[in-house]
Scaffold this active site. Structure first.
Site, PDB file in Angstrom:
ATOM      1  N   SER A 169       0.858  -1.191   0.000  1.00 43.81           N
ATOM      2  CA  SER A 169       0.000   0.000   0.000  1.00 43.81           C
ATOM      3  C   SER A 169       0.894   1.240   0.000  1.00 43.81           C
ATOM      4  CB  SER A 169      -0.863   0.002   1.271  1.00 43.81           C
ATOM      5  OG  SER A 169      -1.543   1.230   1.421  1.00 43.81           O
TER       6      SER A 169
ATOM      7  N   TYR B 249      -1.744  -1.636  10.377  1.00 38.33           N
ATOM      8  CA  TYR B 249      -1.844  -1.814   8.916  1.00 38.33           C
ATOM      9  C   TYR B 249      -0.583  -1.312   8.220  1.00 38.33           C
ATOM     10  CZ  TYR B 249      -3.648  -1.278   4.134  1.00 38.33           C
ATOM     11  OH  TYR B 249      -3.826  -1.352   2.768  1.00 38.33           O
TER      12      TYR B 249
HETATM   13  P1  NAD Z   1     -11.324  -6.385  -0.609  1.00 36.35           P
HETATM   14  O1  NAD Z   1     -11.782  -6.403   0.803  1.00 36.35           O
HETATM   15  O2  NAD Z   1     -12.283  -5.968  -1.660  1.00 36.35           O
HETATM   16  O3  NAD Z   1     -10.689  -7.787  -1.002  1.00 36.35           O
HETATM   17  C1  NAD Z   1      -9.825  -8.468  -0.125  1.00 36.35           C
HETATM   18  C2  NAD Z   1     -10.172  -9.946  -0.137  1.00 36.35           C
HETATM   19  O4  NAD Z   1      -9.228 -10.621   0.737  1.00 36.35           O
HETATM   20  C3  NAD Z   1     -11.567 -10.245   0.404  1.00 36.35           C
HETATM   21  O5  NAD Z   1     -12.276 -11.075  -0.494  1.00 36.35           O
HETATM   22  C4  NAD Z   1     -11.314 -10.962   1.722  1.00 36.35           C
HETATM   23  O6  NAD Z   1     -12.300 -11.955   2.034  1.00 36.35           O
HETATM   24  C5  NAD Z   1      -9.961 -11.609   1.448  1.00 36.35           C
HETATM   25  N1  NAD Z   1      -9.256 -11.934   2.683  1.00 36.35           N
HETATM   26  C6  NAD Z   1      -9.096 -11.168   3.771  1.00 36.35           C
HETATM   27  N2  NAD Z   1      -8.422 -11.849   4.709  1.00 36.35           N
HETATM   28  C7  NAD Z   1      -8.168 -13.072   4.202  1.00 36.35           C
HETATM   29  C8  NAD Z   1      -7.520 -14.228   4.696  1.00 36.35           C
HETATM   30  N3  NAD Z   1      -6.996 -14.266   5.932  1.00 36.35           N
HETATM   31  N4  NAD Z   1      -7.440 -15.326   3.906  1.00 36.35           N
HETATM   32  C9  NAD Z   1      -7.981 -15.316   2.650  1.00 36.35           C
HETATM   33  N5  NAD Z   1      -8.603 -14.244   2.139  1.00 36.35           N
HETATM   34  C10 NAD Z   1      -8.704 -13.143   2.912  1.00 36.35           C
HETATM   35  O7  NAD Z   1     -10.058  -5.396  -0.609  1.00 36.35           O
HETATM   36  P2  NAD Z   1      -8.963  -4.993  -1.710  1.00 36.35           P
HETATM   37  O8  NAD Z   1      -8.892  -3.536  -1.670  1.00 36.35           O
HETATM   38  O9  NAD Z   1      -9.176  -5.694  -2.986  1.00 36.35           O
HETATM   39  O10 NAD Z   1      -7.665  -5.550  -0.969  1.00 36.35           O
HETATM   40  C11 NAD Z   1      -6.673  -6.312  -1.602  1.00 36.35           C
HETATM   41  C12 NAD Z   1      -5.311  -5.833  -1.087  1.00 36.35           C
HETATM   42  O11 NAD Z   1      -5.099  -4.489  -1.522  1.00 36.35           O
HETATM   43  C13 NAD Z   1      -5.143  -5.827   0.408  1.00 36.35           C
HETATM   44  O12 NAD Z   1      -3.877  -6.371   0.741  1.00 36.35           O
HETATM   45  C14 NAD Z   1      -5.178  -4.353   0.769  1.00 36.35           C
HETATM   46  O13 NAD Z   1      -4.442  -4.047   1.924  1.00 36.35           O
HETATM   47  C15 NAD Z   1      -4.542  -3.759  -0.464  1.00 36.35           C
HETATM   48  N6  NAD Z   1      -4.811  -2.345  -0.674  1.00 36.35           N
HETATM   49  C16 NAD Z   1      -6.074  -1.909  -0.925  1.00 36.35           C
HETATM   50  C17 NAD Z   1      -6.290  -0.546  -1.117  1.00 36.35           C
HETATM   51  C18 NAD Z   1      -7.676   0.006  -1.399  1.00 36.35           C
HETATM   52  O14 NAD Z   1      -7.875   1.223  -1.319  1.00 36.35           O
HETATM   53  N7  NAD Z   1      -8.650  -0.822  -1.707  1.00 36.35           N
HETATM   54  C19 NAD Z   1      -5.225   0.352  -1.057  1.00 36.35           C
HETATM   55  C20 NAD Z   1      -3.946  -0.144  -0.800  1.00 36.35           C
HETATM   56  C21 NAD Z   1      -3.747  -1.481  -0.620  1.00 36.35           C
END
Ligand code: NAD
Length: 269
Positions: free
Chosen positions: A151, A166
């Protein structure tokens, strides 16, 4: 299959593990890679979404998707999930260690040890286990590509008050990716780490916000337009394009790279 999206076919004959595939960035990446010919193993712990995606992809291309109910921070289940993937598809080429949560957000002294450990377990230990059990299969192929989702928080942005667990995991992921890139280079396994800014996904569902935020927040006034390039949050598909590039041979000389994908958000904050 929508012809306007399937521009390339970079992943024919390749198998990818995608963690957090049931939603957001993982889901968009699974769709893009499957459209480009990959077999995709969909790892997630929210089954209805993940199994619905498996069905959707298998309708697009027969037997290209395999959903597995797994918590990436559970060692036994992860070892089994990776083994089942390799048995099912006959090998492994690409690993997208992407599952993550926002977790507990609040003043440090208010966070419980279990709040802290939960975020560390999912974001850092889950990533570690994903790589640990995948690497032997990539080595046996003689090459591979690993992409880790970090991130901007903890790397280029530090003004998210209360997000210390985080941000710590996200900084740790970058260090881990660079260590792994060097360790695995002689095996022709590339490791790159992406740092998204705000992307429209379901990630906010995983936030546990403290009620005591007023005690630590410093009021900062950002200029208008927090993501100047897109005039708003990015789309999961924008990130899927980057991940697909890093997974493909188009990025054959890129490893250990930390790539920010945030529409210039972190240049302002
Ligand atoms: P999201 O919540 O839409 O998707 C994340 C998925 O991970 C979900 O389906 C959830 O069920 C799954 N998950 C969570 N914990 C888990 C576990 N222990 N085992 C298996 N699956 C698990 O969110 P996203 O934004 O697509 O997140 C994906 C990645 O992107 C994450 O690592 C998040 O930190 C990172 N990220 C997101 C953003 C943002 O703004 N969305 C920004 C920076 C980084």
């Amino acid at each position: 299959m929508s012809p306007n999206i399937a521009k390339k076919q970079r992943f024919i004959g390749k198998t990818a593990i995608i963690t957090g595939a049931g939603s957001g960035i993982g889901r968009a990446t699974a769709i893009q890679m499957a459209r480009e010919g990959a077999n995709v193993a969909l790892f997630d712990l929210v089954n209805d979404r993940t199994f619905a995606l498996e069905q959707k992809l298998n309708k697009l291309r027969k037997d290209c998707a395999f959903a597995i109910d797994v918590d990436t921070s559970d060692e036994k289940r992860m070892e089994e999930a990776v083994r089942k993937t390799v048995e099912h598809f006959g090998g492994l080429d690409i690993v997208f260690a992407n599952a993550g949560i926002n977790g507990a957000v609040g003043p440090i002294e208010e966070l419980s040890l279990s709040d802290w450990q939960h975020t560390i377990n999912v974001n850092l230990t889950g990533m570690f286990l994903t790589l640990k059990y995948s690497i032997p299969h990539l080595k046996s192929k003689g090459k591979g590509s690993i992409i880790i989702t970090s991130s901007i928080n903890g790397n280029t942005r530090f003004a998210s008050f209360g997000w210390s667990p985080y941000s710590t995991t996200k900084a740790g992921q970058v260090a881990f990716a660079k260590m792994a890139a060097l360790e695995l280079a002689k095996f022709k396994i590339r490791v790159n780490v992406i740092c998204p800014g705000a992307i429209s996904t379901n990630i906010d569902e995983s936030t546990e916000m403290s009620e005591d935020m007023g005690a630590i927040v410093i009021p900062i006034e950002f200029p208008d337009g927090a993501q100047p390039l897109a005039e708003g949050p990015g789309k999961p598909e924008n990130v899927a394009e980057l991940v697909s590039f890093l997974a493909s041979d188009e990025s054959i000389h890129i490893t250990g790279a930390q790539i920010v994908i945030d529409g210039a958000e972190s240049l302002l904050s």
